[in-house]
Enzyme design. Structure first.
Site, PDB file in Angstrom:
ATOM      1  N   THR A   1       0.612  -1.097   0.045  1.00 50.79           N
ATOM      2  CA  THR A   1       0.030   0.088   0.035  1.00 50.79           C
ATOM      3  C   THR A   1       0.878   1.263   0.027  1.00 50.79           C
TER       4      THR A   1
ATOM      5  N   GLY B   1       2.781  -3.002   8.392  1.00 54.44           N
ATOM      6  CA  GLY B   1       3.138  -3.035  10.023  1.00 54.44           C
ATOM      7  C   GLY B   1       4.415  -3.478  10.030  1.00 54.44           C
TER       8      GLY B   1
ATOM      9  N   GLU C   1      -6.122  -6.024   3.856  1.00 56.82           N
ATOM     10  CA  GLU C   1      -6.221  -7.153   3.215  1.00 56.82           C
ATOM     11  C   GLU C   1      -7.309  -7.237   2.102  1.00 56.82           C
TER      12      GLU C   1
HETATM   13  C1  LIG Z   1       4.220 -12.300  18.327  1.00 56.09           C
HETATM   14  C2  LIG Z   1       2.969 -13.070  17.914  1.00 56.09           C
HETATM   15  C3  LIG Z   1       2.664 -12.341  16.449  1.00 56.09           C
HETATM   16  C4  LIG Z   1       2.214 -13.336  15.411  1.00 56.09           C
HETATM   17  C5  LIG Z   1       1.240 -12.901  14.351  1.00 56.09           C
HETATM   18  C6  LIG Z   1       0.671 -13.943  13.391  1.00 56.09           C
HETATM   19  C7  LIG Z   1       0.035 -13.984  12.631  1.00 56.09           C
HETATM   20  C8  LIG Z   1      -1.037 -12.819  12.443  1.00 56.09           C
HETATM   21  C9  LIG Z   1      -2.126 -13.139  13.155  1.00 56.09           C
HETATM   22  C10 LIG Z   1      -3.448 -12.497  12.926  1.00 56.09           C
HETATM   23  C11 LIG Z   1      -3.603 -11.637  11.808  1.00 56.09           C
HETATM   24  C12 LIG Z   1      -4.346 -12.223  10.646  1.00 56.09           C
HETATM   25  C13 LIG Z   1      -4.274 -11.845   9.698  1.00 56.09           C
HETATM   26  C14 LIG Z   1      -3.909 -10.221   9.467  1.00 56.09           C
HETATM   27  C15 LIG Z   1      -2.450 -10.258   8.729  1.00 56.09           C
HETATM   28  C16 LIG Z   1      -2.153  -9.079   8.140  1.00 56.09           C
HETATM   29  C17 LIG Z   1      -2.831  -8.055   8.522  1.00 56.09           C
HETATM   30  C18 LIG Z   1      -2.029  -6.754   8.604  1.00 56.09           C
HETATM   31  C19 LIG Z   1      -1.621  -6.045   7.601  1.00 56.09           C
HETATM   32  C20 LIG Z   1      -2.627  -5.923   6.302  1.00 56.09           C
HETATM   33  C21 LIG Z   1      -1.854  -6.149   5.126  1.00 56.09           C
HETATM   34  C22 LIG Z   1      -2.452  -5.630   4.058  1.00 56.09           C
HETATM   35  O1  LIG Z   1      -3.490  -4.874   3.936  1.00 56.09           O
HETATM   36  S1  LIG Z   1      -1.387  -6.031   2.656  1.00 56.09           S
HETATM   37  C23 LIG Z   1      -2.183  -4.887   1.383  1.00 56.09           C
HETATM   38  C24 LIG Z   1      -3.683  -5.320   1.040  1.00 56.09           C
HETATM   39  N1  LIG Z   1      -4.057  -4.979  -0.237  1.00 56.09           N
HETATM   40  C25 LIG Z   1      -5.160  -5.707  -0.780  1.00 56.09           C
HETATM   41  O2  LIG Z   1      -5.615  -6.502  -0.497  1.00 56.09           O
HETATM   42  C26 LIG Z   1      -5.453  -4.666  -2.376  1.00 56.09           C
HETATM   43  C27 LIG Z   1      -6.846  -4.985  -2.822  1.00 56.09           C
HETATM   44  N2  LIG Z   1      -6.829  -5.003  -4.293  1.00 56.09           N
HETATM   45  C28 LIG Z   1      -6.782  -5.994  -5.003  1.00 56.09           C
HETATM   46  O3  LIG Z   1      -6.570  -7.116  -4.553  1.00 56.09           O
HETATM   47  C29 LIG Z   1      -6.697  -5.896  -6.417  1.00 56.09           C
HETATM   48  O4  LIG Z   1      -6.159  -4.338  -6.621  1.00 56.09           O
HETATM   49  C30 LIG Z   1      -8.038  -6.025  -7.180  1.00 56.09           C
HETATM   50  C31 LIG Z   1      -8.497  -7.584  -7.050  1.00 56.09           C
HETATM   51  C32 LIG Z   1      -9.080  -5.056  -6.321  1.00 56.09           C
HETATM   52  C33 LIG Z   1      -8.111  -5.482  -8.600  1.00 56.09           C
HETATM   53  O5  LIG Z   1      -6.872  -6.340  -9.096  1.00 56.09           O
HETATM   54  P1  LIG Z   1      -6.654  -5.695 -10.715  1.00 56.09           P
HETATM   55  O6  LIG Z   1      -5.342  -6.469 -10.913  1.00 56.09           O
HETATM   56  O7  LIG Z   1      -6.968  -4.229 -10.964  1.00 56.09           O
HETATM   57  O8  LIG Z   1      -7.425  -6.910 -11.434  1.00 56.09           O
HETATM   58  P2  LIG Z   1      -8.807  -6.421 -12.196  1.00 56.09           P
HETATM   59  O9  LIG Z   1      -9.911  -5.740 -11.412  1.00 56.09           O
HETATM   60  O10 LIG Z   1      -8.601  -5.588 -13.367  1.00 56.09           O
HETATM   61  O11 LIG Z   1      -9.341  -7.767 -12.780  1.00 56.09           O
HETATM   62  C34 LIG Z   1      -9.895  -8.572 -11.917  1.00 56.09           C
HETATM   63  C35 LIG Z   1      -9.446 -10.020 -12.392  1.00 56.09           C
HETATM   64  O12 LIG Z   1      -8.289 -10.496 -11.694  1.00 56.09           O
HETATM   65  C36 LIG Z   1      -8.588 -11.596 -10.986  1.00 56.09           C
HETATM   66  N3  LIG Z   1      -7.988 -11.454  -9.618  1.00 56.09           N
HETATM   67  C37 LIG Z   1      -8.135 -10.325  -8.683  1.00 56.09           C
HETATM   68  N4  LIG Z   1      -7.175 -10.786  -7.711  1.00 56.09           N
HETATM   69  C38 LIG Z   1      -6.931 -11.980  -7.923  1.00 56.09           C
HETATM   70  C39 LIG Z   1      -6.202 -13.123  -6.980  1.00 56.09           C
HETATM   71  N5  LIG Z   1      -5.790 -12.557  -5.650  1.00 56.09           N
HETATM   72  N6  LIG Z   1      -5.974 -14.102  -7.220  1.00 56.09           N
HETATM   73  C40 LIG Z   1      -6.490 -14.562  -8.512  1.00 56.09           C
HETATM   74  N7  LIG Z   1      -7.404 -13.805  -9.432  1.00 56.09           N
HETATM   75  C41 LIG Z   1      -7.568 -12.396  -8.925  1.00 56.09           C
HETATM   76  C42 LIG Z   1     -10.032 -11.595 -10.686  1.00 56.09           C
HETATM   77  O13 LIG Z   1     -10.640 -12.920 -10.755  1.00 56.09           O
HETATM   78  C43 LIG Z   1     -10.455 -10.825 -12.082  1.00 56.09           C
HETATM   79  O14 LIG Z   1     -10.418 -12.187 -13.075  1.00 56.09           O
HETATM   80  P3  LIG Z   1     -11.583 -11.863 -14.235  1.00 56.09           P
HETATM   81  O15 LIG Z   1     -11.103 -10.900 -15.235  1.00 56.09           O
HETATM   82  O16 LIG Z   1     -11.487 -13.388 -14.958  1.00 56.09           O
HETATM   83  O17 LIG Z   1     -13.004 -11.323 -13.824  1.00 56.09           O
HETATM   84  C1  LIG Z   2      -4.723  -1.469  10.354  1.00 58.27           C
HETATM   85  C2  LIG Z   2      -4.118  -1.635   9.092  1.00 58.27           C
HETATM   86  C3  LIG Z   2      -3.098  -2.329   8.858  1.00 58.27           C
HETATM   87  C4  LIG Z   2      -2.396  -2.433   7.374  1.00 58.27           C
HETATM   88  N1  LIG Z   2      -1.448  -3.144   7.294  1.00 58.27           N
HETATM   89  C5  LIG Z   2      -0.974  -2.975   6.005  1.00 58.27           C
HETATM   90  C6  LIG Z   2       0.459  -3.692   5.631  1.00 58.27           C
HETATM   91  O1  LIG Z   2       1.135  -4.250   6.380  1.00 58.27           O
HETATM   92  N2  LIG Z   2       0.795  -3.759   4.296  1.00 58.27           N
HETATM   93  C7  LIG Z   2       0.144  -2.971   3.453  1.00 58.27           C
HETATM   94  O2  LIG Z   2       0.552  -3.124   2.129  1.00 58.27           O
HETATM   95  N3  LIG Z   2      -1.058  -2.257   3.657  1.00 58.27           N
HETATM   96  C8  LIG Z   2      -1.668  -2.630   4.862  1.00 58.27           C
HETATM   97  N4  LIG Z   2      -2.711  -1.707   5.096  1.00 58.27           N
HETATM   98  C9  LIG Z   2      -3.290  -0.931   3.863  1.00 58.27           C
HETATM   99  C10 LIG Z   2      -4.748  -1.590   3.438  1.00 58.27           C
HETATM  100  O3  LIG Z   2      -4.301  -2.691   2.569  1.00 58.27           O
HETATM  101  C11 LIG Z   2      -5.295  -0.757   2.544  1.00 58.27           C
HETATM  102  O4  LIG Z   2      -5.854   0.509   3.683  1.00 58.27           O
HETATM  103  C12 LIG Z   2      -6.625  -1.149   1.980  1.00 58.27           C
HETATM  104  O5  LIG Z   2      -5.905  -2.001   0.927  1.00 58.27           O
HETATM  105  C13 LIG Z   2      -7.458  -0.076   1.428  1.00 58.27           C
HETATM  106  O6  LIG Z   2      -6.773   0.706   0.620  1.00 58.27           O
HETATM  107  P1  LIG Z   2      -6.989   2.555   0.816  1.00 58.27           P
HETATM  108  O7  LIG Z   2      -6.611   2.457   2.183  1.00 58.27           O
HETATM  109  O8  LIG Z   2      -5.984   3.062  -0.071  1.00 58.27           O
HETATM  110  O9  LIG Z   2      -8.339   2.826   0.601  1.00 58.27           O
HETATM  111  P2  LIG Z   2      -9.057   3.070  -0.845  1.00 58.27           P
HETATM  112  O10 LIG Z   2      -8.750   1.978  -1.825  1.00 58.27           O
HETATM  113  O11 LIG Z   2      -8.595   4.226  -1.180  1.00 58.27           O
HETATM  114  O12 LIG Z   2     -10.688   2.880  -0.528  1.00 58.27           O
HETATM  115  C14 LIG Z   2     -11.222   3.870  -0.095  1.00 58.27           C
HETATM  116  C15 LIG Z   2     -12.638   3.689  -0.082  1.00 58.27           C
HETATM  117  O13 LIG Z   2     -12.922   3.774  -1.702  1.00 58.27           O
HETATM  118  C16 LIG Z   2     -13.609   2.638  -1.859  1.00 58.27           C
HETATM  119  N5  LIG Z   2     -13.187   2.173  -3.248  1.00 58.27           N
HETATM  120  C17 LIG Z   2     -11.970   1.998  -3.609  1.00 58.27           C
HETATM  121  N6  LIG Z   2     -11.780   1.380  -4.944  1.00 58.27           N
HETATM  122  C18 LIG Z   2     -13.198   1.056  -5.231  1.00 58.27           C
HETATM  123  C19 LIG Z   2     -13.880   0.489  -6.418  1.00 58.27           C
HETATM  124  N7  LIG Z   2     -13.143   0.123  -7.441  1.00 58.27           N
HETATM  125  N8  LIG Z   2     -15.122   0.332  -6.357  1.00 58.27           N
HETATM  126  C20 LIG Z   2     -15.855   0.762  -5.212  1.00 58.27           C
HETATM  127  N9  LIG Z   2     -15.458   1.494  -4.391  1.00 58.27           N
HETATM  128  C21 LIG Z   2     -13.964   1.592  -4.117  1.00 58.27           C
HETATM  129  C22 LIG Z   2     -13.457   1.754  -0.961  1.00 58.27           C
HETATM  130  O14 LIG Z   2     -14.535   0.853  -1.020  1.00 58.27           O
HETATM  131  C23 LIG Z   2     -13.143   2.428   0.349  1.00 58.27           C
HETATM  132  O15 LIG Z   2     -14.377   2.749   0.959  1.00 58.27           O
HETATM  133  C24 LIG Z   2      -3.251  -1.722   6.549  1.00 58.27           C
HETATM  134  C25 LIG Z   2      -4.393  -1.187   6.591  1.00 58.27           C
HETATM  135  C26 LIG Z   2      -4.865  -1.076   8.147  1.00 58.27           C
HETATM  136  C27 LIG Z   2      -6.150  -0.092   8.130  1.00 58.27           C
END
Ligand SMILES: CCCCC/C=C\C/C=C\C/C=C\C/C=C\C/C=C\C=C\C(=O)SCCNC(=O)CCNC(=O)[C@H](O)C(C)(C)COP(=O)(O)OP(=O)(O)OC[C@H]1O[C@@H](n2cnc3c(N)ncnc32)[C@H](O)[C@@H]1OP(=O)(O)O
Ligand SMILES: Cc1cc2nc3c(=O)[nH]c(=O)nc-3n(C[C@H](O)[C@H](O)[C@H](O)COP(=O)(O)OP(=O)(O)OC[C@H]3O[C@@H](n4cnc5c(N)ncnc54)[C@H](O)[C@@H]3O)c2cc1C
Length: 627
Positions: free
Chosen positions: A113, A152, A395
């Site tokens: 992100t 994180g 996620e």
């Molecule tokens: C000391 C003790 C500690 C121990 C701790 C141990 C463990 C932890 C314990 C508990 C916690 C548990 C969990 C928490 C862990 C971590 C959380 C903390 C941090 C958080 C991290 C993050 O947030 S990381 C960043 C996450 N970000 C996202 O998820 C971004 C979301 N966006 C997307 O995934 C993509 O942008 C999209 C899918 C929305 C769009 O992608 P894009 O490339 O633009 O695709 P299109 O929309 O053009 O096309 C979609 C087509 O692609 C296929 N597709 C999309 N994604 C996938 C995929 N992942 N796999 C397979 N296919 C995919 C989709 O099906 C479409 O296909 P079609 O075209 O055929 O329809």
């Molecule tokens: C506690 C916490 C821990 C995190 N840890 C990590 C980490 O370790 N590593 C990491 O890489 N990231 C991490 N993230 C980031 C997290 O993955 C992003 O916040 C998340 O993917 C959402 O993206 P954004 O914040 O840019 O929101 P945006 O994508 O800007 O979304 C904002 C709003 O716009 C809407 N929106 C966006 N796109 C669309 C669409 N196509 N259609 C309709 N509505 C849409 C959403 O629904 C939402 O309401 C963390 C976030 C939090 C809160």
């Protein structure tokens, strides 16, 4: 490893409640505890572990991460850094990096992100430009919005991270790929040249996870730092694309699956606290000549809490089921078989949102069910809410994921109408979507949820088609219909959650003792009945339920609450959280909530002295008119 071993670690538990530490002290305390914990944990997940062993390890991590009341700065090391090496590294890269990561010789995070982009991965701006002369990648953050923001542990903890960056070769973009980047010196922990690091500031929760920002100023890394399992860059700069560009998204699918089990655990914790408190708290006097009853005997309290027990069971069963699918698809991917990946992605895009939406709402309801004492931080309900609600966003933000699932559902329905066979969890879409008469049995209600999903998917496809016939582009039609696309995904997710919970319980029922089977199946019945009443509008519209049927359902629901009441405390005790893990004045096993509330209150620094120094400095002159 059992909790006993974790909790026996000397110094792991806090004498000063985290609530009274500064932002900086909270972080430093959490590092101290994480190091103590990891010295004991030494988790050794490896590829040969069975699904069950892997799941237990993740459960252990989740449960033990609970002892931090917030979470650990090591969280991303375990939950994303290591899984990315496993899923995106070549055999050599895994060989080298897994040893160092598993032994905690290095601490990593996952930096995807950016300040300007979280959802839209293809919009990420961090650049990785290949220089064939030196066989290096030049990492650069061209603008402020390209700074990595949120990862994180990134701020002061990690010395390595996976950076998801846009690959450029000879001026051409080749999309987003994972890079292993050292960000701090292993001896001094100073940021390396060309690397800017810092913390993003205080948050609603996760305040010990050390979420940070990262900017690059033409920082060079060697070619072998691109994780090249799915795509490669040869020495001369030739780009070799992977079989599917979405394979680089694999870690996110893994975590989405993990989150479903995490929600089961979080909700179990919250309802253990709220239900135990409800068993000891007495309030009001409905019957003048009788003592104040336990608030757990108010049916409204049972309505607030029992669904949380059932939902935790439902999420757990679905998580185990989804985990097995994830594991088998991962094995298929390893052999180049990709055709089950879209279904796994769609399932994760339904179950992660629904489990986080329900868990967040029910954890808040657990807090609200405890009156004023639920509002105390020492109850540990607010912090549990803060952790759970973050999963709505991270996620993959829930709305975005539900829209992703809708893509698969629309595609499946359009294919079905054209005669293409449906498979897996979408096969039911080919079923009969007309309900002649309401069937109030558990299976009958689950079938009705499937009918609701079929009808919502087919009707939103019709809306899309009508918009396109009217001249709208597919993208504009999609956006216009998107509210009902997410509703269709939710309906599909509900049908999956309900049917998997029921079928997984049926599988286990045979080996349960009759009394246990009876109680656990009552929870299944409660869960199905609760959701039929919650979604009564859909049932009226699509499932031929009548007002008489609704009346019967309501009476059945009330009877189920009464039937579960005698076992309610036993059901939360069965989650088997130790007091130190619950970390709650209200939820301790001995029920001494009032004594614990007072003990915790006395730990407030303000109670160290009877008169605070502000009296003489401000109050007294103020009250004497002399300020
Ligand atoms: C000391 C003790 C500690 C121990 C701790 C141990 C463990 C932890 C314990 C508990 C916690 C548990 C969990 C928490 C862990 C971590 C959380 C903390 C941090 C958080 C991290 C993050 O947030 S990381 C960043 C996450 N970000 C996202 O998820 C971004 C979301 N966006 C997307 O995934 C993509 O942008 C999209 C899918 C929305 C769009 O992608 P894009 O490339 O633009 O695709 P299109 O929309 O053009 O096309 C979609 C087509 O692609 C296929 N597709 C999309 N994604 C996938 C995929 N992942 N796999 C397979 N296919 C995919 C989709 O099906 C479409 O296909 P079609 O075209 O055929 O329809
Ligand atoms: C506690 C916490 C821990 C995190 N840890 C990590 C980490 O370790 N590593 C990491 O890489 N990231 C991490 N993230 C980031 C997290 O993955 C992003 O916040 C998340 O993917 C959402 O993206 P954004 O914040 O840019 O929101 P945006 O994508 O800007 O979304 C904002 C709003 O716009 C809407 N929106 C966006 N796109 C669309 C669409 N196509 N259609 C309709 N509505 C849409 C959403 O629904 C939402 O309401 C963390 C976030 C939090 C809160």
């Amino acid at each position: 490893m059992d909790e006993q071993k974790v909790l026996s670690i000397k110094g792991l538990l806090d004498d000063t409640p985290e609530e009274y530490l500064s932002h900086k002290e909270k972080y430093e305390n959490s590092i101290r505890k994480s190091v103590l914990f990891y010295k004991t944990l030494h988790s050794t997940e490896d590829e040969n572990m069975s699904v069950d062993e892997k799941t237990k390890l993740n459960f252990r991590n989740i449960v033990t991460s609970a002892i931090f009341k917030d979470n650990s700065p090591f969280m991303l090391h375990n939950s994303m850094f290591i899984p990315t090496i496993m899923g995106q590294g070549t055999d050599e890269q895994r060989e080298y990096w897994m040893k160092r990561a598993k032994n905690m010789e290095i601490i990593g995070t996952y930096a995807q992100t950016e300040l300007g982009h979280g959802t839209f991965i293809r919009g990420l701006e961090t650049q990785a430009t290949y220089d064939p002369d030196t066989e290096e990648f030049v990492l650069h953050s061209p603008v402020l919005s390209s700074y990595k923001w949120w990862p994180g542990g990134l701020a002061h903890t990690a010395n390595y991270c996976i950076v998801m960056a846009r690959l450029y070769i000879k001026g051409k973009s080749h999309g987003i790929h994972p890079f292993m980047v050292q960000i701090r010196d292993e001896e001094t922990h100073m940021p390396l040249p060309g690397i800017k690091l810092g913390e993003i500031g205080a948050k609603l929760g996760f305040n010990t996870v050390n979420n940070g920002f990262l900017g690059f100023e033409n920082h060079r890394i060697s070619r072998d730092r691109m994780l090249m399992k799915n795509a490669q860059v040869l020495k001369d700069g030739t780009f070799v694309a992977g079989s599917n560009s979405k394979l680089t998204y694999g870690t996110m699918v893994y975590v989405r699956v993990l989150i479903v089990s995490n929600m089961a655990n979080m909700l179990a914790k919250a309802v253990t606290i709220a239900l135990r408190y409800s068993a000891i708290r007495r309030q009001s006097q409905p019957k003048p000549d009788e003592p104040e009853p336990q608030i757990l005997d108010y049916v409204t309290q049972q309505h607030k809490l029992f669904i949380a027990i059932a939902s935790s069971h439902a999420f757990y069963m679905n998580a185990m089921w989804l985990w097995e699918i994830y594991y088998s698809v991962s094995l298929q991917l390893a052999s180049g078989k990709l055709d089950n990946l879209p279904e796994l992605h769609a399932l994760a895009c339904c179950l992660k949102p629904l489990s986080t939406i329900d868990a967040t709402a029910m954890i808040e309801k657990c807090r609200l069910a405890c009156g004023g004492h639920g509002y105390m931080l020492s109850a540990n309900l607010a912090q549990t809410y803060g952790l759970a609600t973050a999963a709505y966003t991270y996620e993959g933000e829930n709305t975005v994921l539900l829209l992703q699932a809708a893509r698969s559902l629309v595609k499946a329905w359009v294919g079905h109408v054209k005669g293409r066979p449906l498979k897996g969890t979408m096969a039911y879409l080919a079923g009969d979507s007309t309900v002649k008469a309401w069937d109030g049995s558990i299976d009958g209600i689950i079938q009705s949820f499937k009918v609701v999903a079929i009808r919502k998917i087919s009707s939103v496809v019709k809306i899309l088609q009508d918009y396109e016939k009217s001249g709208l582009s597919p993208e504009d039609a999609w956006n216009k219909a998107s509210v009902f696309l997410t509703a269709a995904s939710e309906a599909h997710g509900r049908a999956v959650l309900l049917s998997v919970y029921k079928s997984e319980m049926d599988k286990r029922a045979a080996v349960l003792s009759p009394p246990l089977r009876k109680v656990l199946l009552q929870l299944v019945d409660l869960y199905v009945t609760y959701w039929a009443l919650e979604k009564v509008g859909d049932m009226l519209l699509y499932a031929s339920i009548t007002d008489k049927d609704v009346d019967e359902l309501q009476r059945r629901y009330i009877e189920l609450l009464a039937a579960i009441r005698p076992n309610a405390v036993g059901l939360v005790d069965a989650f088997d959280f130790r007091d130190e893990i619950l970390n709650s004045t209200l939820g301790a096993y001995d029920g001494r909530a009032y004594e614990r509330l007072m003990e915790e209150a006395m730990k407030s620094p303000l109670n160290a002295e009877p008169v605070n120094q502000t009296f003489h400095k401000y109050l007294k002159p103020f009250m004497r008119g002399k300020l």
